[in-house]
Each structure stands twice: as C-alpha cells, then as structure tokens.
Write an enzyme that holds these catalytic residues in place. Structure first.
Site, PDB file in Angstrom:
ATOM      1  CE  LYS A  62      -3.853  -0.359   2.283  1.00 33.91           C
ATOM      2  NZ  LYS A  62      -4.203  -0.860   3.938  1.00 33.91           N
ATOM      3  NE  ARG A  66      -5.368   3.454   3.672  1.00 35.63           N
ATOM      4  CZ  ARG A  66      -5.451   3.665   2.547  1.00 35.63           C
ATOM      5  NH1 ARG A  66      -4.799   4.418   1.871  1.00 35.63           N
ATOM      6  NH2 ARG A  66      -6.158   2.801   1.500  1.00 35.63           N
ATOM      7  N   GLY A 122      -5.814 -10.632   6.663  1.00 30.81           N
ATOM      8  CA  GLY A 122      -5.973 -10.896   7.840  1.00 30.81           C
ATOM      9  C   GLY A 122      -5.217  -9.612   8.989  1.00 30.81           C
ATOM     10  CG  MET A 135      -5.492  -3.023  12.930  1.00 33.38           C
ATOM     11  SD  MET A 135      -4.389  -1.529  13.726  1.00 33.38           S
ATOM     12  CE  MET A 135      -4.831  -0.348  12.447  1.00 33.38           C
ATOM     13  NE  ARG A 150      -6.042  -4.441  -3.195  1.00 30.08           N
ATOM     14  CZ  ARG A 150      -6.531  -4.566  -1.994  1.00 30.08           C
ATOM     15  NH1 ARG A 150      -5.773  -4.507  -0.884  1.00 30.08           N
ATOM     16  NH2 ARG A 150      -7.941  -4.881  -1.790  1.00 30.08           N
ATOM     17  CG  HIS A 202     -14.106 -10.084   3.970  1.00 25.30           C
ATOM     18  ND1 HIS A 202     -14.233 -11.538   4.257  1.00 25.30           N
ATOM     19  CD2 HIS A 202     -12.997  -9.926   4.187  1.00 25.30           C
ATOM     20  CE1 HIS A 202     -13.325 -12.036   4.764  1.00 25.30           C
ATOM     21  NE2 HIS A 202     -12.355 -11.023   4.736  1.00 25.30           N
ATOM     22  CB  SER A 231      12.428 -42.435 -12.657  1.00 23.76           C
ATOM     23  OG  SER A 231      11.322 -41.523 -12.434  1.00 23.76           O
ATOM     24  N   GLY A 254      12.474 -41.001  -7.499  1.00 22.89           N
ATOM     25  CA  GLY A 254      11.114 -41.276  -6.712  1.00 22.89           C
ATOM     26  C   GLY A 254      11.216 -40.549  -5.482  1.00 22.89           C
ATOM     27  CB  THR A 255      10.883 -36.954  -4.720  1.00 27.42           C
ATOM     28  OG1 THR A 255       9.892 -36.954  -5.737  1.00 27.42           O
ATOM     29  CG2 THR A 255      12.069 -36.513  -5.869  1.00 27.42           C
ATOM     30  CG  ASP A 279       9.670 -44.800  -1.256  1.00 24.47           C
ATOM     31  OD1 ASP A 279       9.480 -45.154   0.052  1.00 24.47           O
ATOM     32  OD2 ASP A 279       9.162 -45.681  -2.018  1.00 24.47           O
ATOM     33  CB  CYS A 298       7.948 -40.543 -11.082  1.00 20.40           C
ATOM     34  SG  CYS A 298       8.754 -41.929 -10.160  1.00 20.40           S
ATOM     35  CE1 TYR A 316      10.000 -38.716 -16.366  1.00 16.94           C
ATOM     36  CE2 TYR A 316      11.832 -39.102 -17.794  1.00 16.94           C
ATOM     37  CZ  TYR A 316      10.839 -39.777 -16.589  1.00 16.94           C
ATOM     38  OH  TYR A 316      11.164 -40.838 -16.074  1.00 16.94           O
TER      39      TYR A 316
END
Ligand code: ADP
Ligand code: MG
Ligand code: MG
Length: 910
Positions: free
Chosen positions: A32, A103, A112, A114, A376, A490, A798, A800-801, A803, A865, A885
């Site tokens: 602001k 403000r 959220g 003031m 804004r 709101h 590949s 395997g994120t 595990d 993957c 990929y």
C-alpha cells in the site's frame, strides 16, 4: 542483538505530487505504502501522508514500544508537519484540525491484517472545531462516532466476545435505531450521533476499564503500535502460514490525511477494478456509495451502486430490478457525477498502463473532488488470470515471457475443476439469485459458521456477510454464499483470491444464526441440507447438481501452447490405466513417467491369483499363479501403450510389500484356503508370516523381484509381449522397464539381467523385436550416492522423491501425520517435504545422482516421478538440474507445463 541504527530512514513521506519512495520499494514500505508513493509521484491525487517502514515493525518486536517511539519520534513529527503544511491544517488543533487515517500494509495484501482507523485526531474539542469550520455539524459528529467506534474496536480491542455475541458498538447503534424507529445510519440526527459517541465511550470504559484517549498524539502512537501488533495477531498468522509468508517480513504503517466521503450528497466513496476480476473481461467496473466513508461499500450495510452505466444495467438484470427503479434508486456514478466519472476513468487507464496489470483501486469524493486512496494489482480468479495475461499480451502491454510469468501455476487448478453439467442445470430448481462473485460450481451441505465448515466433506459456508475472522472456514468450504454485500464485499474479494466459488448479496435469503436456518422461497433450510451455487451466474439451486470435466480451450489453450514453446523439459504423467492416460494426454502429457503395476492387481478376479502367488510355498506354485496373471497384465499394458500412441511409457515392476495383498478377515481367509486346497490354519500361519515390523523398509521393491525372480520374469513378459502385439497392429511403443527401490549396483544388475534375458527369449520365440529400455528409480539415498556405478548399466533414472524424502528425512510417510502438522505450525519445517521438494537436503541427492549418473552414462535419461513432479517450485528445481522430464498426476500436467516454461524463462532472465 544488533544495536538499532539511529541514522537510517524509517519514515517515508508522500503527497503533493512528490514522494520519498516508489513502487519498487514494497518490501520496505509494504504494498500500500509503495503504491501510494508511486501514485503521488506520477501525479495522481493522493492525500498526503507517510509510511513507517516494515523494518520498524521488526524493531518493535525486538525492542518494544518505548524504544521504537524514541527511534522514530522526530521523523514522525516532521512528517506530520509536512502534511499539515500541504493541507493547511493542524493535528490536534481545535479550530482548524487535521485528521488522519492509520492503515496497515504488508508487502503482500493480507486480509488478516489490522483494520484501518479513520478520522484519528478527534476529541470533544476538535469535533466542535471541525463542525464550525465545515459548517457541517452532522458530518463532524458522524466522523467522531465512526472514529470512536473503529478505534475502540481495532486499537482498544472492544469487540464481540464470541460468535453469538453482537459487536458492542453495532448493538448500541441497533438499539438507538429501534428506539428512534429508523433503518439507516444516514437518518440519525446530530443529537443521535452525539449520544452514540457518549454511549460508545461508556461501553469502552465498562468493558476494559480504560478512558478513551483524548490526546491526538496518544491516539496516533497507540494506533501505530496496534498495527505492529496485528502482524502477530491470530488472523494474520493464519493467513501468513497458509501462504508461507515468513514472520520477519513485518508490516508497514501508513498515516495519511483524511479525505471525507461523508460530507453530503456531493461526496462518496468506492472501489473499482480496471478489468473484471471474475472473468477477466476488459471492462472497467466497481461500486460506490454517496455520502459514505471507508469500508461502507464493502461492509454490505447499504446496497452499493455500480460505477459504469453498463455495469449498472447488468447488475439490475441480475438483481431483477426494472430500468426505471435502477435509474431512480441505484444510478451509476457515470450517470450521477459524469465529470468525476470521467476523471476516475482516466486514472484507471493511467494506472493500468503504468503498472501494466489489472488494478484494484479505492477512491473517495470529497465535495466534488476526487482522491485516489489505493491501487494494487487486483486479486483475480484463475480464469481471469489467464484471460488478462493473454489480453495484455495481445495489447502489447507485456511480453510473452511476462505473460507466462503472470500465471500462478497452482491457480490453474481452478480451471481444471468440474463445472455444472448443462444437462443437469436444465432441470435444476433455482431458489434465489445473488451476484456472480467468484466463478465455479459448488455443491455441498449448508453451514452457517466458519468454525463449522469442516463438519461436512463438502460444505457451503452461508452467512449474512463474512469478515476476516471467517478466513479459515472459507478456505475449508467448497463454496461461499452471502445474503449481503456486493461484488467487492469481503466474501467476494477473498473468494476470488482463494479461487473459491462464491455467490454474494443474495438478498432473498433470510439467515438465522441462532437456529442455524435459512428461509428462502417459503422453505426452511437447515444446517446439513444440500444446496448448489453457481459462481458464474449467481444462481442458488436447491439440492445437488451433477458436474462434468472442463475443457482446455480459449486463452487457457493459448497459455499452454506458449508454455511449450519456452520449456525444453518435458512433462509426463503418472497413470495406471488407459483412462488416466487419455485424460493426461488431453492436458498435454508427452509420456507416462510412472505406471504402478500393483494397482492392476486389486481388481476382483486378479486379487485371487495374486494371493495364490503370494501364499504358495513353492516356485512351481508361484509360477502357476503368475501364469494366470500374465494375460491380464499384458492386456493392461496393451491398453496403456495404445492410449499413448508411441509416446514413452515407464512401467515400474511390482513395488509394495506383499502383505498389502493378503486378506485379514476370517471369511476371506477361509475362501482362499478352500480355493488353494489347503487348511485354514496353514493360510493363517502364512499370512502371519508376512507381517513386518516396518513394511516401508521391508520386503518390497526390487527385493521382491530378486527373491522371487519369477515375478520380474512374468511382468517383463507381459510388457514385451504387449509391445510386440501392438507392433503387429502397426502401433509403435516405447516401453521403459523400471526397477524400484534399488540401493546397490548388484541389486540392479540382478534385475536387469532377468529383464534382458527374458526379453531376448521372447524375441527368439516370436522372431520379432522391439526397442525397450531398462532403468531404475532412485529413491534410496545409497542409490544416489552410487549413481555413477548404477548408471553404467541403466538407460534411465527416475527420482522417486516420495520414498527418497522418506528415507532422507527418516520420516515414515505413514506416520508423519502425527508430527508434521505441529512442525509446520511451529515453523520447525517451512513446508511439508512430501509436498514441496526439500531442495536443501533431498535436492542435493537429486543433483548428485543426476551428475554422477551422467558422468558415466552421458545419454542417461533423467526424470522425477514423486508428488513433487507437479509442484511448481520443485519443477523449477528439476529444470535447473537439467532433468529431461517431470511426471505428475494427470490434473497437474498443465500446472507443470507452465511451471516448466517459467523455470526456463527465469533461468534466461537471471
Ligand atoms: P484495507 O487494506 O483493508 O483495504 P485501507 O487502509 O485501504 O484498508 O482502508 C480501509 C478503508 O478506509 C478504505 O475504504 C479506504 O479507502 C479508506 N481510507 C483509508 N485512508 C483514508 C483516508 N486518508 N481518507 C479517506 N478514506 C480512507
Ligand atoms: Mg484498501
Ligand atoms: Mg517408491
């Protein structure tokens, strides 16, 4: 702690077509403040003021109130003097007073934070002076009662105590209205307003035992500190956590000369958007009220009017109001104040061109003079985001790269959600009509309080109006419905930001919070009753309405096409069935990165053969059972290969621990025993034998294939035979056989050998061949460490994120729910590592595994993957690490495509 630097600037002034700051300083001045400075500098009429920087908020948290006032006191006094000079008034002076607004403003806009305090500087003397000076006693006392009310609530904390309680000030107002037999605030007499001020102050004293501060400087300092405190308030913390904004950003405080929209019929206030925030249509729009101040437009107390004539006409159609009624009771600003409208229209154009994005602006008209109070980049729906980005590109206001960077990948999710089935809509019973505040379709069960939103899986939060306290419940609900408030209420603004379907201002709804009921069209609805809302038309429909899948068309398709031009990294999908594969291809997947073969075994007739295989003690017995499974698996693979028409398909060999497939109910065990011609007892013993203490680290993955090689043989056979069968039909295939859970080189080589031997045997049998690849998942840290060795024999990796994350953190995926939420709340972890790839730790293994793997096998194809393959920041990480990929679930394919393009663009820009 570092000693506070006494000499640095902490207060930045603006106004009078000049400013210390500008729009690039939003981290320091908040969004602001930075934009108020920028607007002032480019000649937009902004009331003069100053911004106390976000750094001071951090200093306040470290040093406390007194120390901080000491630090900024002299700068603030100078800045106030500057405003006094511009406005030719004096703060605290009873004859010629300056009034201020205070403000909040963080670097990102936060619902959220003031609430603003307006009219600060009034007391019993100053109000008399203001009345005399303006010759408008009503206005002076209206401002004073608003000030005491806002200040009492926001700064002194006098508010409703629980959800059934009324706001103490609103209660006093309501009582007085009843006593006087009036409906609107504007009908109060001067004496009423005086009584209100008196009663408000009394209520404050009764509640908290403190006098209302009369000294304007005391008022100002307390208000500034209240803004700083609000940064750590419950609502703000919730919002910050939801979006992952760090606590040390802090908020700025903007202090600004008041301008007054409540000075009579030639004054007013409003909110406007340079384009439609719901649909993205390039149409200036907004709402205003005559003789009103501040939040009156959004608060939903009076029905706001439209700014443009066309908007007004569209609105009246939805509100079912005749053109004559509209002209008389709800005329547009364009009709009422054509000069002001023209000026406002010019400013909105200037500001949009200046910021090169859709703007959300606030304005106030004081006795025929227009002031802009805020601008804004406007919050918008996913659909509007896509349309506006492509429209701005076509207008040549932004480049292709900018257009792509304007897309928030996760927001595309909204466009992939189901919409109401037009066929079902034909027979739907519309019970009321509201405003189409945020598009989308929602069917759910009624709840009337934000806290109740989690009572049902799909809930529609239905309220007279919403407020920032409702944020959490709004986020949980499937849709939001309000009886009051316009397109800028709101509920509407927040819903659009969340991408949540919302219908606002449905005046026909009679909501009773006490009984948790809603009356409409002569019918009473209770909590838990089903309704449907259409955020694109404003329709409110009785009961459930069927939904259908959306299509990738129009501007959305254009964004996708553009994305693919910029990204070299491919996006594949995780798909276990031909149906999934088809959905993913519609969304632009260029292959399958993961097919989980175990899912294919769960169907009724298959699970039997599978169980036979698992429970038999001999190789022969297992082979017999596997022979039954072979044709079924082969058919599955044919279906998937066919759906992918020659695109690469990675198939993972059997991965999960075997006990997942065996039954535990007695009846099923007995049936199984009968079928296998063995005793119930022996089946029970075998099942108990399969139990593991820690199945995640147990007998699974390639450990199965290496202890029961016949499983790998069967699966390889199914894959290769499927490919050969399709080749006969003239359909090309690119099978990639993937070995799961490899930790050592020899583990992989053992599996690879089985696969290749089996494949060669089939080629000899069939006197025909296909190309195929053999690779492995990298999901055990040891495999990443030894990637150079493994890559000598592997065609592809590949990551395997899922595990890999589990094993790198040592967090069991199945048990993390007990502590991860607490870690996130306490900030011990910034993100859930199973959602957002932990680049710092797990990421090192990805980087290392890729580099080491390619060091011995330059042609090694590398992908990912896990769930992370569709998460934008993780996709960017993969791009920067040179992965070929990413693979993700079908519905995330478009998101990953944009994220991948953005990663490529950012890499070029930096
Ligand atoms: P928010 O961040 O919630 O939008 P704002 O600080 O922008 O809060 O202000 C709340 C309301 O008060 C807005 O309608 C705004 O236009 C109005 N307002 C703020 N400052 C002034 C001022 N100096 N003069 C008149 N109205 C103001
Ligand atoms: Mg505002
Ligand atoms: Mg795994």
């Amino acid at each position: 702690m570092e000693l506070a630097n006494k000499t640095k600037t902490r207060v930045y002034t603006f106004g009078n077509k000049k400013a210390d700051g500008n729009s690039s300083m939003r981290n320091l001045l908040g969004g602001k403040g930075a934009n108020l400075a920028e607007m002032s500098a480019i000649g937009i009429p902004v009331p003069p003021g100053f911004t106390i920087s976000t750094e001071v908020c951090t200093e306040y948290n470290q040093l406390g109130k007194d120390e901080v006032i000491n630090l900024i006191n002299s700068e603030v006094e100078l800045a106030v003097a500057k405003i006094e000079k511009t406005m030719n008034t004096k703060f605290g002076d009873a004859k010629n007073p300056l009034l201020l607004s205070v403000r909040s403003g963080a670097r990102v806009s936060m619902p959220g934070m003031m609430d603003t305090v307006l009219n600060l500087g009034l007391n019993d003397d100053v109000v008399e002076g203001l009345a005399k000076k303006t010759k408008n006693e009503r206005f002076a006392w209206d401002s004073y009662r608003r000030f005491v009310q806002m200040y009492g609530g926001v700064v002194m904390g006098v508010k409703a105590i629980n959800k059934e309680d009324l706001d103490p000030f609103e209660e006093i107002i309501d009582n007085l209205k009843e006593k006087r037999g009036i409906a609107l605030d504007t009908e109060f007499t001067v004496q009423d307003l005086k009584d209100l001020v008196f009663d408000f102050k009394k209520a404050i004293y009764r509640r908290i035992g403190k006098e209302f501060p009369a000294n304007p400087w005391d008022q100002l300092w307390l208000a500034v500190m209240a803004v700083f405190d609000s940064w750590n308030g419950k609502r703000a913390v919730y919002y910050r956590n939801m979006h992952g904004y760090p606590a040390d950003w802090g908020t700025a405080v903007n202090v600004q000369a008041m301008v007054f929209g409540n000075m009579g019929e030639n004054s007013g206030t409003g909110v406007c958007f340079t384009r439609d925030a719901g649909s993205g249509e390039n149409l200036f729009n907004g709402e205003y009220l005559i003789n009103a101040q501040g939040e009156d437009v959004v608060a939903g107390v009076r029905t706001p009017q439209q700014i443009t004539k066309i908007g007004s006409q569209r609105w009246s159609e939805l509100a079912q109001i005749t053109e004559k009624q509209r002209k008389n009771s709800y005329p547009s600003l364009e009709e009422v104040m054509p000069e002001i409208f023209k000026e406002l229209n010019d400013y909105q154009q200037i500001l949009e061109n200046h910021y090169r994005d859709m703007q959300d602006m606030e304005f106030t008209i004081q006795e025929g003079k227009l002031w802009i109070l805020q601008t804004r980049n406007g919050k918008r729906t996913g659909a509007a985001m896509v349309k506006i980005a492509m429209d701005l590109l076509k207008q040549k206001l932004i480049s292709e790269e900018e257009a792509l960077l304007r897309i928030e990948p996760n927001k595309l999710d909204e466009l992939l959600h189901p919409v109401f089935d037009p066929k079902a809509l034909k027979s739907a019973h519309v019970i009321a009509q509201g405003l189409p505040a945020s598009p989308g379709a929602a069917t759910g069960q009624l709840v009337f309080f934000a806290e109740d939103a989690d009572k049902f899986k799909n809930s529609i939060l239905t309220r007279i109006e919403t407020s920032p306290e409702d944020l959490e419940g709004m986020n949980l609900a499937k849709g939001i419905l309000t009886a009051r408030g316009g397109m800028t209420s709101h509920a509407a603004v927040v819903a659009r930001g969340m991408g949540k379907c919302c219908v606002s201002g449905a005046g026909a709804l009679k909501i009773n919070y006490k009984t948790k009921t809603m009356w409409v069209e002569g019918k009473e609805y209770h909590e838990g009753d089903w309704i449907s809302i259409n955020g694109s038309t404003g329709n409110i429909i009785d009961g459930k309405v069927a939904t259908i899948e959306p299509e990738l068309t129009g501007e959305f398709a254009e964004v996708m096409k553009l994305s693919d031009r910029y990204s070299s990294m491919k996006v594949r999908t995780n798909a276990d069935t031909p149906e999934d594969a088809k959905v993913a291809r519609n969304f632009g997947a260029t292959g399958i990165g993961l097919t989980r073969t175990e899912h294919m075994f769960f169907e009724v007739d298959r699970i039997k053969a599978m169980r036979e295989m698992i429970l038999s003690d001999t190789v022969k017995g297992r082979k017999q059972a596997l022979a039954k499974l072979l044709p079924m698996q082969r058919e599955d693979f044919e279906g998937i290969f066919e759906a992918m028409e020659g695109l690469p398909v990675t198939i993972r060999l059997l991965d999960p621990p075997l006990h997942e497939f065996v039954p535990h109910q007695l009846a099923t065990l007995r049936e199984l025993a009968d079928e296998m011609h063995v005793s119930l007892e022996s089946v029970k013993i075998k099942v108990a034998d399969l139990e593991e203490f820690n199945p995640m680290l147990g007998h699974r993955g390639c450990r199965l294939g290496n202890t029961y090689p016949e499983i790998t043989e069967m699966q390889t056979r199914a894959i290769i035979e499927a490919a050969l069968n399709l080749k006969k039909k003239g359909i090309e295939t690119k099978p990639e056989i993937m070995v799961p859970l490899v930790g050592t080189y020899d583990e992989f080589v053992a599996q690879e050998t089985i696969i290749r031997t089996t494949a060669e045997a089939i080629f000899a049998e069939r006197k025909d061949k296909v190309d195929y690849f053999v690779g492995t998942m990298i999901e055990i840290p040891r495999a990443a460490l030894l990637a150079d060795k493994i890559a000598k024999r592997a065609d592809f990796f590949s990551f395997g994120t899922n595990d890999l994350t589990q094993m790198t953190f040592g967090y069991s995926r199945d048990d993390a729910g007990k502590f991860l939420p607490i870690y996130l709340e306490q900030g011990i972890l910034k993100h859930d590592p199973f959602e957002v790839l932990d680049q710092e730790g797990v990421g090192q293994l990805v980087t290392m595994g890729t580099q080491r793997g390619r060091s011995t096998n330059p042609k090694l194809k590398v992908g990912i993957c896990g769930e992370h393959g569709g998460e934008p920041s993780s996709v960017e990480f993969c791009y920067n690490n040179g992965l070929d990929y990413v693979s993700c679930s079908p519905y995330r394919v478009p998101i990953a495509r944009v994220a991948s393009a953005q990663a490529a663009i950012k890499a070029i820009l930096s």
